[in-house]
Design a protein around this motif. Structure first.
Motif, short mmCIF file in Angstrom:
data_model
loop_
_atom_site.label_atom_id
_atom_site.label_comp_id
_atom_site.label_asym_id
_atom_site.label_seq_id
_atom_site.Cartn_x
_atom_site.Cartn_y
_atom_site.Cartn_z
N GLY A 196 -1.06 58.76 14.04
CA GLY A 196 -1.21 57.48 13.39
C GLY A 196 -2.56 56.82 13.58
O GLY A 196 -2.81 55.75 13.01
N LYS A 197 -3.45 57.44 14.37
CA LYS A 197 -4.73 56.81 14.69
C LYS A 197 -5.91 57.47 13.97
O LYS A 197 -7.05 57.04 14.16
N TYR A 198 -5.64 58.51 13.18
CA TYR A 198 -6.73 59.25 12.52
C TYR A 198 -6.41 59.45 11.05
O TYR A 198 -5.24 59.47 10.64
N ASN A 219 -8.09 54.72 5.93
CA ASN A 219 -8.37 55.46 7.16
C ASN A 219 -9.77 55.17 7.69
O ASN A 219 -10.03 55.36 8.89
N ARG A 220 -10.65 54.71 6.85
CA ARG A 220 -11.99 54.32 7.28
C ARG A 220 -12.04 52.85 7.72
O ARG A 220 -13.07 52.39 8.20
N GLY A 221 -10.94 52.15 7.51
CA GLY A 221 -10.90 50.74 7.88
C GLY A 221 -11.52 49.83 6.85
O GLY A 221 -11.71 48.64 7.10
N SER A 239 -18.40 52.83 7.56
CA SER A 239 -17.32 53.28 8.44
C SER A 239 -16.99 54.74 8.14
O SER A 239 -16.95 55.17 6.99
N GLN A 240 -16.75 55.51 9.18
CA GLN A 240 -16.52 56.95 9.04
C GLN A 240 -15.02 57.28 9.05
O GLN A 240 -14.23 56.61 9.72
N LYS A 298 -2.34 65.23 5.49
CA LYS A 298 -3.43 64.91 6.40
C LYS A 298 -3.56 65.92 7.54
O LYS A 298 -4.37 65.73 8.45
N THR A 299 -2.77 66.98 7.49
CA THR A 299 -2.67 67.89 8.63
C THR A 299 -3.01 69.32 8.23
O THR A 299 -2.51 69.81 7.22
#
Length: 338
Positions: free
Chosen positions: A142-144, A68-70, A89-90, A168-169
């Motif tokens: 899907g983007k976070y 998720n941080r890439g 990366s955050q 994740k929610t």
């Protein structure tokens, strides 16, 4: 890979960190020290379990965090690889709230401060509009790495949120009926309102009438109106529910209960114009606390959940991802305006 495992094991004595955090930081340290480089394959889940001794779910959670941080990427059936050596990366967090009202601002500022610089928070507002709410969810899905959502309480909202991974929610602010694997840190309005009015019963009896200002076409929680109506019925108190306060309509010996601060300002202006003393000539009670209510007219009485506490616990969920089911209790602050 011996150096890689040694780098991770160096952090295992750091009791202040969770195992998940130890593993994430160990991989980052291995990248920073060039033990592994971009494109290198990381040890498999089974190999990590064997060498480190952590549970599979802890290792998967750490790898997913790095994804998720890439920093890490996964390739189907081939494992995890170093995708980016920029380890600063955050983790991206999507925060979806009703609107930027004063108590939401308290939540956001506390949430951001508690997470710190290793998290990027993108904030969105749905303004209790179902179409906007749906559009935002579809856009961010899907983007976070994590999702913190203040939902519109409805079955339709629950269906939309179920499209997000439960681990994740987090549901905040308003309670919504979701499968048990979904976490929430929410308010409860009906019983909480009723019991807090009970606590103030003796002061409420000072007044000839109690008026709650409530609009069905707004985002006001229906539980507040239900709790209010139950209270005035059970205690045989003269009371009513009105849509809005009309400027200039102020009455002596009346207790006014506001949800919207815009109505509050109108009645306070009338008090000033007519030289009415709050807490003596009229009473004022509001829902949701804010810093300015501590200052104006020697303090305005509030029934409110602690949004700063809610934010701290929400930040803890984002950091540790431990399932939580919690209702934040209401508090009474500053009783003198009753």
């Amino acid at each position: 890979m011996n150096d890689f495992f040694e780098k991770i094991k160096e952090l295992q004595d750091e009791s202040i960190r969770s195992k998940h955090e130890q593993l994430v930081n160990g991989v980052i340290n291995a990248i920073n020290e060039k033990i592994v480089k971009k494109g290198d394959k990381l040890p498999s889940i089974n190999k990590m379990v064997s060498e480190i001794g952590f549970a599979r779910k802890t290792i998967v959670k750490a790898y997913e965090d790095l994804k998720n941080r890439g920093i890490v990427e996964s390739k189907n059936f081939k494992g995890y690889y170093v995708a980016n050596v920029n380890t600063k990366s955050q983790l991206k967090v999507a925060l979806l709230l009703f609107a930027f009202q004063s108590f939401h601002e308290d939540f956001y500022n506390t949430f951001r401060k508690s997470l710190g610089k290793n998290y990027q928070i993108d904030i969105f507002f749905h303004h209790n509009n179902a179409a906007i709410f749906k559009n935002i969810l579809e856009t961010i899905n899907g983007k976070y790495g994590m999702y913190v959502i203040a939902p519109i309480p409805s079955k339709e909202s629950a269906v939309l949120i179920e499209q997000f991974p439960s681990e994740k929610t987090l549901i905040v602010d308003r309670f919504i009926d979701m499968p048990s694997e979904y976490s929430y840190i929410s308010q409860e309005f009906e019983l909480s309102t009723y019991h807090k009015l009970e606590e103030m019963h003796s002061r409420i009896l000072k007044y000839d009438k109690v008026v709650l200002f409530y609009r069905d076409d707004s985002d006001y929680p229906v539980g507040i109106k239900k709790g209010f109506n139950k209270f005035i019925k059970d205690y045989n108190i003269k009371g009513s529910v009105q849509k809005t306060y009309k400027q200039g309509s102020i009455k002596l010996n009346t207790l006014y209960f506001f949800i919207s601060d815009s109505n509050l300002w109108q009645v306070l202006k009338d008090c000033k114009d007519l030289n009415f003393k709050v807490g003596k000539d009229i009473g004022i009670l509001t829902h949701n606390d804010a810093d300015f209510k501590e200052i104006i007219f020697d303090g305005i009485t509030t029934i409110s959940a602690d949004f700063k506490q809610m934010a701290l616990e929400a930040a803890s969920f984002v950091k540790h991802r431990t399932t939580v089911h919690k209702i934040i209790p209401f508090n009474i602050k500053r009783i003198d305006s009753l």
